[in-house]
Design a protein around this motif. Structure first.
Motif, mmCIF file in Angstrom:
data_model
loop_
_atom_site.group_PDB
_atom_site.id
_atom_site.type_symbol
_atom_site.label_atom_id
_atom_site.label_comp_id
_atom_site.label_asym_id
_atom_site.label_seq_id
_atom_site.Cartn_x
_atom_site.Cartn_y
_atom_site.Cartn_z
ATOM 1 N N MET A 1 0.624 -0.702 -0.130
ATOM 2 C CA MET A 1 0.109 0.868 0.202
ATOM 3 C C MET A 1 0.552 1.514 -0.132
ATOM 4 S SD MET A 1 -2.449 -2.260 0.800
ATOM 5 C CE MET A 1 -2.378 -2.846 2.665
ATOM 6 N N LEU A 2 -0.017 2.292 -0.462
ATOM 7 C CA LEU A 2 0.870 3.818 0.012
ATOM 8 C C LEU A 2 0.327 3.881 1.161
ATOM 9 C CD1 LEU A 2 -0.941 5.192 -3.643
ATOM 10 C CD2 LEU A 2 2.038 4.946 -3.185
ATOM 11 N N GLN A 3 2.092 4.732 1.621
ATOM 12 C CA GLN A 3 1.837 4.818 3.273
ATOM 13 C C GLN A 3 2.397 6.410 3.097
ATOM 14 O OE1 GLN A 3 0.973 3.497 5.358
ATOM 15 N NE2 GLN A 3 2.567 2.132 6.187
ATOM 16 N N LEU A 4 1.726 7.475 2.001
ATOM 17 C CA LEU A 4 1.337 8.740 1.918
ATOM 18 C C LEU A 4 0.699 9.468 3.179
ATOM 19 C CD1 LEU A 4 0.853 9.006 -1.389
ATOM 20 C CD2 LEU A 4 3.337 8.939 -0.183
ATOM 21 N N GLY A 5 1.777 10.300 4.059
ATOM 22 C CA GLY A 5 0.115 11.070 5.079
ATOM 23 C C GLY A 5 0.279 9.934 6.361
ATOM 24 N N ASN A 6 1.103 9.327 6.658
ATOM 25 C CA ASN A 6 0.671 8.222 8.041
ATOM 26 C C ASN A 6 2.101 8.807 8.482
ATOM 27 O OD1 ASN A 6 -1.472 6.902 6.606
ATOM 28 N ND2 ASN A 6 -0.357 5.022 6.342
ATOM 29 N N GLY A 7 2.829 9.645 8.459
ATOM 30 C CA GLY A 7 3.513 10.312 9.759
ATOM 31 C C GLY A 7 5.077 9.252 8.943
ATOM 32 N N GLY A 8 6.719 9.908 9.352
ATOM 33 C CA GLY A 8 7.580 9.240 9.077
ATOM 34 C C GLY A 8 7.741 9.250 7.716
ATOM 35 N N LEU A 9 7.719 9.996 6.928
ATOM 36 C CA LEU A 9 7.881 10.206 5.712
ATOM 37 C C LEU A 9 7.575 11.861 5.126
ATOM 38 C CD1 LEU A 9 6.242 7.484 3.189
ATOM 39 C CD2 LEU A 9 8.476 7.958 3.920
ATOM 40 N N THR A 10 9.096 12.153 5.247
ATOM 41 C CA THR A 10 9.570 13.492 4.774
ATOM 42 C C THR A 10 8.192 14.075 3.091
ATOM 43 O OG1 THR A 10 11.226 12.921 2.898
ATOM 44 C CG2 THR A 10 11.501 13.960 5.052
ATOM 45 N N PHE A 11 8.355 15.277 2.467
ATOM 46 C CA PHE A 11 7.836 15.334 1.598
ATOM 47 C C PHE A 11 8.302 14.860 0.360
ATOM 48 C CE2 PHE A 11 6.960 18.549 -2.220
ATOM 49 C CZ PHE A 11 4.988 17.819 -2.371
ATOM 50 N N ASP A 12 9.713 14.763 0.265
ATOM 51 C CA ASP A 12 9.919 14.429 -1.286
ATOM 52 C C ASP A 12 10.349 12.845 -0.790
ATOM 53 O OD1 ASP A 12 11.263 16.905 -2.481
ATOM 54 O OD2 ASP A 12 12.251 17.486 -0.382
ATOM 55 N N GLU A 13 9.747 12.003 0.199
ATOM 56 C CA GLU A 13 9.617 11.058 0.080
ATOM 57 C C GLU A 13 9.043 10.444 0.131
ATOM 58 O OE1 GLU A 13 12.833 10.541 4.391
ATOM 59 O OE2 GLU A 13 10.781 10.614 4.555
ATOM 60 N N ALA A 14 7.863 11.725 0.842
ATOM 61 C CA ALA A 14 6.476 10.897 0.147
ATOM 62 C C ALA A 14 6.341 10.382 -1.524
ATOM 63 C CB ALA A 14 5.793 11.582 0.488
ATOM 64 N N LYS A 15 6.444 11.512 -2.049
ATOM 65 C CA LYS A 15 6.915 11.653 -3.846
ATOM 66 C C LYS A 15 7.881 10.381 -4.132
ATOM 67 C CE LYS A 15 8.078 16.000 -5.793
ATOM 68 N NZ LYS A 15 8.672 17.038 -6.022
ATOM 69 N N SER A 16 8.420 10.536 -3.524
ATOM 70 C CA SER A 16 9.820 9.082 -4.343
ATOM 71 C C SER A 16 9.461 8.315 -3.824
ATOM 72 C CB SER A 16 10.983 9.435 -3.171
ATOM 73 O OG SER A 16 11.709 10.497 -3.559
ATOM 74 N N HIS A 17 8.321 8.103 -2.903
ATOM 75 C CA HIS A 17 7.197 6.388 -2.732
ATOM 76 C C HIS A 17 6.404 6.478 -3.389
ATOM 77 C CE1 HIS A 17 4.311 4.068 -0.947
ATOM 78 N NE2 HIS A 17 4.027 4.893 0.066
ATOM 79 N N PHE A 18 5.570 7.655 -3.971
ATOM 80 C CA PHE A 18 4.687 7.753 -5.038
ATOM 81 C C PHE A 18 5.466 6.715 -6.341
ATOM 82 C CE2 PHE A 18 1.620 9.514 -7.988
ATOM 83 C CZ PHE A 18 0.605 8.618 -7.678
ATOM 84 N N THR A 19 6.220 7.847 -6.246
ATOM 85 C CA THR A 19 7.012 7.998 -8.013
ATOM 86 C C THR A 19 7.371 6.475 -8.802
ATOM 87 O OG1 THR A 19 7.506 10.483 -7.978
ATOM 88 C CG2 THR A 19 8.824 8.698 -9.283
ATOM 89 N N ALA A 20 8.065 5.930 -7.275
ATOM 90 C CA ALA A 20 9.042 4.846 -7.463
ATOM 91 C C ALA A 20 7.600 3.614 -7.618
ATOM 92 C CB ALA A 20 9.469 3.971 -6.446
ATOM 93 N N TRP A 21 6.132 3.827 -7.123
ATOM 94 C CA TRP A 21 4.920 2.474 -6.716
ATOM 95 C C TRP A 21 4.546 2.579 -8.281
ATOM 96 C CZ3 TRP A 21 8.034 2.502 -2.713
ATOM 97 C CH2 TRP A 21 7.836 1.213 -1.126
ATOM 98 N N ALA A 22 4.420 3.944 -8.948
ATOM 99 C CA ALA A 22 4.014 3.922 -10.053
ATOM 100 C C ALA A 22 4.542 3.862 -11.310
ATOM 101 C CB ALA A 22 3.084 5.972 -10.333
ATOM 102 N N LEU A 23 5.802 3.977 -11.251
ATOM 103 C CA LEU A 23 6.626 4.091 -12.314
ATOM 104 C C LEU A 23 7.446 2.824 -12.571
ATOM 105 C CD1 LEU A 23 9.049 6.670 -13.031
ATOM 106 C CD2 LEU A 23 6.423 6.512 -13.555
ATOM 107 N N MET A 24 7.198 1.686 -11.418
ATOM 108 C CA MET A 24 7.334 0.301 -11.403
ATOM 109 C C MET A 24 5.711 -0.539 -12.109
ATOM 110 S SD MET A 24 9.863 -0.058 -7.879
ATOM 111 C CE MET A 24 10.930 -1.487 -8.575
#
Length: 435
Positions: free
Chosen positions: A248-271
Motif C-alpha cells: 500500500m501507499l503509506q503517504l500521510g501516515n507520518g514518518g515520511l518527509t514530503f520528498d520521501e512521499a514523492k519518491s514513494h509514489f513515483t517509484a510505485w507508479a513507474l514500477m
C-alpha cells in the motif's frame, strides 16, 4: 544473498512463463485499502465515508475507483451452511447493500478479506478459505466483489495440505476460473499477498494478476528503500499479464518527509505496482493529495501501450547489481507510449546533483536529442543532448522525466562517441575513434 538475487533476475528474463489470461486487471488497480489507516476498526459507515471522500477530493476523477475492505470484516464463525458471514454489528446491512451503494457512486468495492486467506484463518484470526475456495468465491461474487486480496497465514500442516505455495494459491485461482465459466461474469481479480517467500514473481502470473514481493510496508524511508531495492532485481516480472505489488501507499501516515512521499509514489507508479491508498482521507493534507493526484505520473502507471516496469540502468553509489537495502538503484528508465520515462532517485541523506549519459538508458538512441518534460514540475525543460543533469535533488528525493525524441543532435557535436561502450567506437574502416 546478492548472488541469489542476481541469478533470479537473470533467469527470469529468459523464462517462458505461462500467464493467466483472465481478461481482467490488464492495468494496475487504483483505489483505497482500509488496513494501514484503520486495521480492524472498520464498519459500513467508514466505507461509505471513505468512498464519499474519494469522490469529493477528486481521487475518483483521476482513476482511483476501488475501495478495498481488508481484514476483520467477518464473523469469527461460518454459518451452519458453511458460508462466510459479515460482522452482523459493523456490517449490519450486509455486503450486497454496501457494494450496491458504492457501485451507484461509480466505485467498486473490492474484496478484501484480509482479505481472505489461503489457510485456515486470516492473519487477524477470521475464517480463511482453505478447503472452501469454490464456496467463498461464489459468495464474493454474489456480494458484488470483483477483487480478492488473498493472504498467507494459518497454513495447514504438511500432511493435510500436501502442496507447495503455488499449489495453495492455485486452489483459489481454479475456483475463480470455474466460477467465471459457470456464471458468465468476468473473473474476480486475484491479488496474491504471499510476501515473496517462494519467489512468487516467477510463478505469480500463472494464477493471479498481482503478487506481493516483500513483507508489509512501514511509514519510513528505510522500509521504502528496502522494498525499492528488492524489486529493482525483479522488474521484468511486471507486464500486462501480471505485476509485482509493492504494498500500500503509506503517504500521510507520518514518518515520511514530503520528498520521501514523492519518491514513494513515483517509484510505485513507474514500477507499475497497484496503487492502493492507505491514508485516513478525512485527515489528508493538500500536499499529499497533490502527490496522489499527479496525473502525469499516473498516466505512466496506467499506460495502455507499455505495460512494463521501469528498471535500473545504473546503480549510483553502489557497483552495478549490488544489493543494498538502504541505498537502492538511483538511475531508472523504461518505455512509455509517449517516450522514455526516467526516474532519478537520490538515496543519500543530503542533496545531490545527478547526471547520466542519455544512452546509458537502453531506450535512448545515440546521435539524437530529446525534449525533457518534468513530471513533477509539469514543465518543459528544453532539450537534452548527450547527457542530462538534475541539480540539487533533495535527500531521498526524486526526479521523474519524460524524454521524447526531438530529431538528430546538432551537426558537429563532439566527441564523436559519448555512449556507454566508448572503447568500441570506431570509424567505418575500424580505426578507433575514442573521445
Amino acid at each position: 544473498m546478492i548472488l541469489t538475487i542476481t541469478l533470479i533476475a537473470g533467469l527470469l528474463g529468459g523464462l517462458s512463463v505461462s500467464a493467466l489470461d483472465s481478461g481482467v486487471a490488464r492495468l494496475p488497480v487504483l483505489g483505497y485499502n482500509t488496513w494501514n489507516a484503520y486495521q480492524c476498526n472498520i464498519d459500513q459507515d467508514l466505507i461509505i465515508t471513505t468512498a464519499t471522500l474519494m469522490k469529493s477530493l477528486g481521487l475518483q476523477d483521476v482513476g482511483y475507483t476501488h475501495v478495498n475492505l481488508d481484514d476483520c470484516w467477518a464473523e469469527k464463525n461460518r454459518s451452519a451452511a458453511g458460508s462466510l458471514v459479515p460482522d452482523t454489528t459493523r456490517f449490519s446491512k450486509g455486503f450486497s447493500w454496501l457494494t450496491g451503494q458504492l457501485h451507484s457512486m461509480g466505485l467498486k468495492l473490492t474484496s478484501v478479506l484480509q482479505y481472505s486467506d489461503s489457510g485456515w484463518l486470516t492473519c487477524a484470526g477470521y475464517p480463511g478459505s482453505f478447503q472452501n475456495e469454490a464456496k467463498d468465491a461464489k459468495t464474493y461474487q454474489d456480494w458484488g466483489f470483483d477483487y480478492l486480496k488473498y493472504d498467507n497465514c494459518a497454513i495447514p500442516y504438511d500432511d493435510i495440505i500436501k502442496e507447495n505455495t503455488f499449489g495453495k494459491y492455485q486452489r483459489m485461482a481454479g475456483a475463480i476460473a470455474d466460477l467465471a465459466k459457470s456464471s458468465g461474469k468476468p473473473p474476480i481479480i486475484f491479488s496474491l499477498c504471499e510476501w515473496g517467500w517462494s519467489q512468487v514473481w516467477i510463478w505469480g502470473k500463472q494464477v493471479g494478476q498481482s503478487w506481493r514481493t516483500t513483507g508489509d510496508i512501514g511509514p519510513n524511508w528505510e522500509s521504502l528503500a528496502n522494498i525499492i531495492n528488492f524489486n529493482s532485481f525483479i522488474t521484468t516480472a511486471t507486464d500486462f499479464s501480471g505485476r509485482n505489488d509493492l504494498d500500500m501507499l503509506q503517504l500521510g501516515n507520518g514518518g515520511l518527509t514530503f520528498d520521501e512521499a514523492k519518491s514513494h509514489f513515483t517509484a510505485w507508479a513507474l514500477m507499475k505496482s497497484p496503487l492502493l491508498i492507505g491514508t485516513n482521507l478525512s485527515a489528508i493534507t493538500p500536499d499529499i493529495l497533490g502527490i496522489l493526484k499527479n496525473t502525469e505520473v499516473l498516466a505512466i502507471n496506467q499506460d495502455p501501450v507499455e505495460g512494463t516496469s521501469i528498471s535500473p540502468f545504473r546503480w549510483g553509489v553502489n557497483p552495478d547489481w549490488t544489493s543494498n537495502s538502504t541505498h537502492p538503484a538511483q538511475y531508472w528508465s523504461g518505455p512509455s507510449q509517449n517516450g522514455t520515462v526516467v526516474m532519478l532517485l537520490n538515496t543519500l541523506d543530503e542533496p545531490a546533483s545527478m547526471t547520466f549519459n542519455l544512452t546509458e538508458s537502453p531506450w535512448i538512441r545515440a546521435g539524437r536529442q530529446y525534449s525533457v518534460r518534468d513530471l513533477w514540475a509539469h514543465t518543459n525543460n528544453g532539450t537534452a543532448i548527450r547527457n542530462f543533469t538534475a541539480e540539487n535533488v533533495p535527500p531521498h528525493g526524486v526526479v521523474a522525466l519524460l524524454l521524447k525524441d526531438a530529431g538528430d543532435e546538432p551537426a558537429g557535436t563532439s566527441p564523436p562517441c559519448n555512449g556507454v561502450v566508448i572503447s568500441q567506437c570506431t570509424d567505418k574502416n575500424g580505426t578507433f575513434v575514442g573521445m
